[in-house]
Design an enzyme around this catalytic site. Structure first.
Site, PDB file in Angstrom:
ATOM      1  N   HIS A 182       3.101  -7.774  -3.133  1.00 23.32           N
ATOM      2  CA  HIS A 182       1.667  -7.793  -2.929  1.00 23.32           C
ATOM      3  C   HIS A 182       1.430  -9.186  -3.539  1.00 23.32           C
ATOM      4  O   HIS A 182       0.719 -10.134  -2.737  1.00 23.32           O
ATOM      5  CB  HIS A 182       0.888  -6.975  -3.665  1.00 23.32           C
ATOM      6  N   LYS A 201      -3.824   9.637  -1.662  1.00 25.07           N
ATOM      7  CA  LYS A 201      -3.085  10.942  -2.160  1.00 25.07           C
ATOM      8  C   LYS A 201      -2.355  11.021  -3.368  1.00 25.07           C
ATOM      9  O   LYS A 201      -1.651   9.926  -3.608  1.00 25.07           O
ATOM     10  CB  LYS A 201      -1.856  11.458  -1.261  1.00 25.07           C
ATOM     11  N   ARG A 260       6.366  -6.034   6.150  1.00 24.47           N
ATOM     12  CA  ARG A 260       7.795  -5.806   5.787  1.00 24.47           C
ATOM     13  C   ARG A 260       8.800  -5.618   6.803  1.00 24.47           C
ATOM     14  O   ARG A 260       9.868  -5.854   6.777  1.00 24.47           O
ATOM     15  CB  ARG A 260       7.869  -4.825   4.652  1.00 24.47           C
ATOM     16  N   SER A 300       4.784   0.363  -3.215  1.00 22.46           N
ATOM     17  CA  SER A 300       4.225   1.128  -4.360  1.00 22.46           C
ATOM     18  C   SER A 300       5.102   2.353  -4.631  1.00 22.46           C
ATOM     19  O   SER A 300       5.191   2.772  -5.603  1.00 22.46           O
ATOM     20  CB  SER A 300       2.714   1.133  -4.391  1.00 22.46           C
TER      21      SER A 300
HETATM   22  P1  ADP Z   1      -2.342   0.441   2.028  1.00 22.18           P
HETATM   23  O1  ADP Z   1      -2.493   2.030   1.597  1.00 22.18           O
HETATM   24  O2  ADP Z   1      -3.404   0.027   2.654  1.00 22.18           O
HETATM   25  O3  ADP Z   1      -1.103   0.098   2.994  1.00 22.18           O
HETATM   26  P2  ADP Z   1      -0.824  -1.014   0.131  1.00 22.18           P
HETATM   27  O4  ADP Z   1      -1.055  -1.603  -1.366  1.00 22.18           O
HETATM   28  O5  ADP Z   1       0.415  -0.070   0.212  1.00 22.18           O
HETATM   29  O6  ADP Z   1      -2.175  -0.662   0.869  1.00 22.18           O
HETATM   30  O7  ADP Z   1      -0.307  -2.372   0.827  1.00 22.18           O
HETATM   31  C1  ADP Z   1      -1.474  -3.337   1.258  1.00 22.18           C
HETATM   32  C2  ADP Z   1      -1.015  -4.332   2.060  1.00 22.18           C
HETATM   33  O8  ADP Z   1       0.247  -5.095   1.541  1.00 22.18           O
HETATM   34  C3  ADP Z   1      -0.324  -3.623   3.338  1.00 22.18           C
HETATM   35  O9  ADP Z   1      -0.646  -4.646   4.379  1.00 22.18           O
HETATM   36  C4  ADP Z   1       1.439  -3.868   3.210  1.00 22.18           C
HETATM   37  O10 ADP Z   1       1.964  -3.815   4.437  1.00 22.18           O
HETATM   38  C5  ADP Z   1       1.345  -5.149   2.493  1.00 22.18           C
HETATM   39  N1  ADP Z   1       2.460  -5.130   1.562  1.00 22.18           N
HETATM   40  C6  ADP Z   1       3.095  -3.844   0.668  1.00 22.18           C
HETATM   41  N2  ADP Z   1       4.256  -4.232   0.173  1.00 22.18           N
HETATM   42  C7  ADP Z   1       4.586  -5.500   0.667  1.00 22.18           C
HETATM   43  C8  ADP Z   1       5.818  -6.387   0.345  1.00 22.18           C
HETATM   44  N3  ADP Z   1       6.597  -5.951  -0.378  1.00 22.18           N
HETATM   45  N4  ADP Z   1       5.998  -7.631   1.076  1.00 22.18           N
HETATM   46  C9  ADP Z   1       4.584  -7.830   1.918  1.00 22.18           C
HETATM   47  N5  ADP Z   1       3.619  -7.004   2.242  1.00 22.18           N
HETATM   48  C10 ADP Z   1       3.542  -5.984   1.369  1.00 22.18           C
END
Ligand code: ADP
Length: 171
Positions: A21, A45, A94, A131
């Site tokens: 992120h 969740k 990703r 995450s």
């Molecule tokens: P959501 O539940 O809305 O997907 P996340 O916190 O999981 O929220 O992810 C937010 C954004 O960050 C999403 O666009 C996700 O694809 C991107 N993201 C998460 N991890 C990575 C990573 N390792 N590299 C690039 N983008 C990421």
């Protein structure tokens, strides 16, 4: 063409924020005049961290980044963007699985609110970082210090110590 001020939001759950992120924030912020990292408060969740904890961890990380801020939001992402007068949604990609999901989301958001989504591709080293994976590794006592910032390592350790993070609670 006239240059306009462009404010973007980077919405997500960030439970917890990872180096993946952070990489999106660091590269994405260079594309816009202002970037708001927006932590969704709507129930996901079994969240591990409260929305306040998630905002606080990100705040520590972006405090020295000019024109980047963080806050929580409750409403629909497009409603939030409208309220903040943001014209762009920033998201990270990703994998092809992300592309399928994100394409649907981006098309819907454009159809309902006329808002554009801009994607930043992950740096190769964080291509597998999510995450959920971080929560799982941490619950099993694994070393996640390469994948999450130092302050998040500390917060995860606290959760493990408090018994909030056990293997069966991870999905
Ligand atoms: P959501 O539940 O809305 O997907 P996340 O916190 O999981 O929220 O992810 C937010 C954004 O960050 C999403 O666009 C996700 O694809 C991107 N993201 C998460 N991890 C990575 C990573 N390792 N590299 C690039 N983008 C990421």
């Amino acid at each position: 063409m006239e240059k306009r001020f462009v404010r973007a939001i980077f919405p997500g759950s960030f439970d917890p924020v990872t180096k993946g992120h952070l990489d999106v924030i660091e590269r994405g912020r260079l594309l816009f005049d202002e970037l708001i990292v927006a932590v969704g408060r709507s129930p996901i969740k079994n969240p591990l961290f409260t929305p306040e904890e998630r905002v606080e961890m990100i705040a520590e990380l972006v405090k020295d980044m000019p024109r980047v801020s963080v806050e929580g939001f409750d409403e629909l992402t497009v409603e939030y963007a409208r309220r903040k007068q943001a014209t762009v949604i920033l998201r990270g990609l990703r994998s092809l699985t992300d592309v399928h999901y994100e394409l649907k989301l981006a098309m819907t958001n454009r159809a309902v609110a006329g808002i554009e989504t801009v994607f930043v591709m992950t740096s190769a080293e964080y291509g597998f970082t999510s995450s959920a994976l971080i929560r799982e590794i941490a619950s099993l006592g694994g070393d996640i210090s390469n994948l999450v910032p130092e302050n998040v390592v500390r917060c995860l350790r606290e959760k493990v110590t408090q018994g909030h993070l056990e293997p069966h609670s991870v999905q």
